[in-house]
Design a protein around this motif. Structure first.
Motif, PDB file in Angstrom:
ATOM      1  N   GLU A  29      -6.170  -3.666  -8.540  1.00 44.95           N
ATOM      2  CA  GLU A  29      -6.086  -2.340  -9.313  1.00 44.95           C
ATOM      3  C   GLU A  29      -6.384  -1.484  -8.003  1.00 44.95           C
ATOM      4  O   GLU A  29      -7.257  -1.486  -7.113  1.00 44.95           O
ATOM      5  CB  GLU A  29      -6.942  -2.220 -10.295  1.00 44.95           C
ATOM      6  N   GLY A  30      -5.522  -0.142  -8.018  1.00 46.18           N
ATOM      7  CA  GLY A  30      -6.094   0.625  -7.213  1.00 46.18           C
ATOM      8  C   GLY A  30      -5.098   1.861  -7.140  1.00 46.18           C
ATOM      9  O   GLY A  30      -4.490   2.246  -8.142  1.00 46.18           O
ATOM     10  N   VAL A  31      -5.382   2.873  -6.180  1.00 46.43           N
ATOM     11  CA  VAL A  31      -4.605   4.180  -6.155  1.00 46.43           C
ATOM     12  C   VAL A  31      -3.497   3.948  -5.109  1.00 46.43           C
ATOM     13  O   VAL A  31      -3.562   3.350  -3.773  1.00 46.43           O
ATOM     14  CB  VAL A  31      -5.730   4.942  -5.351  1.00 46.43           C
ATOM     15  N   TYR A  32      -2.438   4.763  -5.490  1.00 42.44           N
ATOM     16  CA  TYR A  32      -1.103   4.431  -4.907  1.00 42.44           C
ATOM     17  C   TYR A  32      -0.863   6.038  -4.348  1.00 42.44           C
ATOM     18  O   TYR A  32      -0.931   6.892  -4.742  1.00 42.44           O
ATOM     19  CB  TYR A  32       0.293   4.149  -5.903  1.00 42.44           C
ATOM     20  N   SER A  33      -0.287   5.999  -2.935  1.00 39.30           N
ATOM     21  CA  SER A  33       0.053   7.262  -2.172  1.00 39.30           C
ATOM     22  C   SER A  33       1.498   7.298  -2.122  1.00 39.30           C
ATOM     23  O   SER A  33       1.955   6.175  -1.473  1.00 39.30           O
ATOM     24  CB  SER A  33      -0.943   7.429  -0.840  1.00 39.30           C
ATOM     25  N   ALA A  34       2.131   8.348  -1.957  1.00 37.62           N
ATOM     26  CA  ALA A  34       3.358   8.488  -2.260  1.00 37.62           C
ATOM     27  C   ALA A  34       3.839   9.638  -0.923  1.00 37.62           C
ATOM     28  O   ALA A  34       3.167  10.529  -0.875  1.00 37.62           O
ATOM     29  CB  ALA A  34       4.163   9.322  -3.224  1.00 37.62           C
TER      30      ALA A  34
END
Length: 298
Positions: free
Chosen positions: A198-203
């Protein structure tokens, strides 16, 4: 109705009337009015093959619709049923690096809404920034960092059409927490917990892969994975009031060390997608079959 000029950033080209015309055309071809939309990332187009009673339409045949130019993206809309639920699946998405205006890359989300879609499941291939992640992990996205948005490149820039949503949509709840819990519960049942994260996605914009310094910066900001898609689709989907679940397949480990011999490449992305495709399909289909349970918990 459908302008054929490819120049300019005129928002009207991707506005309500244009999206409605495209949605109406698609519904006339489709066997079902979809309540669920699925977006397949690089190497994950097999998700669409799960649909029963399929009708497929190529992007190039859809009036006003963008076209995908990326390897691993078939460029089709597939209609059918998934676990008994009417569904439309995008085999391939659109990216800023293909040269599309950001409003064009996210147009399909508005078309989904106008076709009747209530929930969107997005998948992508991403580079792992978190050192605890390994290639082949599936990350449940709980939040995102919209790097292009820092420079004003947001799909909601321009005049707001209230028929889609409000001027200033909240993004602190962009990713549906009930659906996230459902993924973790299902993963435990399937014995998938060993590769579920689970985590944070950076675009980022792409198409070049990230430098070592960029990867280090993103990690310091709290990003667990990095890619070139999804975030802008999520913003528009939430603006339209649709629920969102997003999953990243970690297809390569981001290079964080100047002494490393590793190099990111698209072939590795596609290969990892093929290896993990079956588990991803089971996970998505399981979530769809139990969505009512998530609804009651939400």
């Amino acid at each position: 109705m459908f302008p054929d000029s490819s120049t300019g950033w005129a928002l009207s080209r991707y506005g309500y009337e244009e999206c409605k015309a495209t949605a109406d055309w698609l519904l006339a071809q489709a066997p079902v009015r979809p309540l669920l939309g699925v977006v397949c990332g690089s190497g994950l187009g097999g998700l669409a093959e799960m649909l029963k009673d399929q009708t497929a339409v190529r992007y190039g045949d859809v009036p006003g619709f963008p076209q995908s130019t990326v390897d691993g993206h078939a460029g089709r809309l597939v209609f059918g049923t998934l676990k008994g639920k009417p569904c439309v699946c995008m085999q391939g998405r659109f990216h800023l690096y293909e040269g599309h205006p950001i409003q064009k890359t996210t147009m399909p989300m508005r078309v989904f809404k106008l076709m009747g879609v209530e929930t969107v499941i997005l998948t992508n291939a991403a580079g792992g920034l978190n050192p605890d992640f390994t290639v082949g992990d599936i990350m449940v996205i709980k939040d995102h960092i919209n790097i292009p948005g820092f420079a004003g490149n947001n799909p909601l820039v321009g005049e707001n059409d209230k028929r889609f949503g409000e001027r200033f949509p909240c993004m602190s709840d962009a990713y549906d927490r009930g659906l996230q819990r459902l993924v973790h519960s299902l993963a435990a049942e399937l014995d998938y917990s060993g590769f579920i994260q689970e985590g944070v996605y950076s675009a980022l914009g792409g198409p070049s892969f990230e430098t070592v310094a960029e990867c280090r910066m993103l990690r310091s900001l709290g990003a667990d994975a990095v890619g070139m898609s999804t975030v802008h689709e999520v913003i528009v989907a939430r603006h339209c009031g649709m629920r969102v679940l997003a999953l990243s397949l970690i297809t390569n480990q981001a290079v964080m060390d100047y002494d490393s011999e590793k190099k990111a490449n698209h072939e590795e992305v596609l290969q990892t997608g093929q290896l993990r495709a079956q588990q991803m399909e089971k996970l998505v289909s399981g979530v769809v079959s139990r969505m009512e349970l998530a609804d009651r918990r939400h």
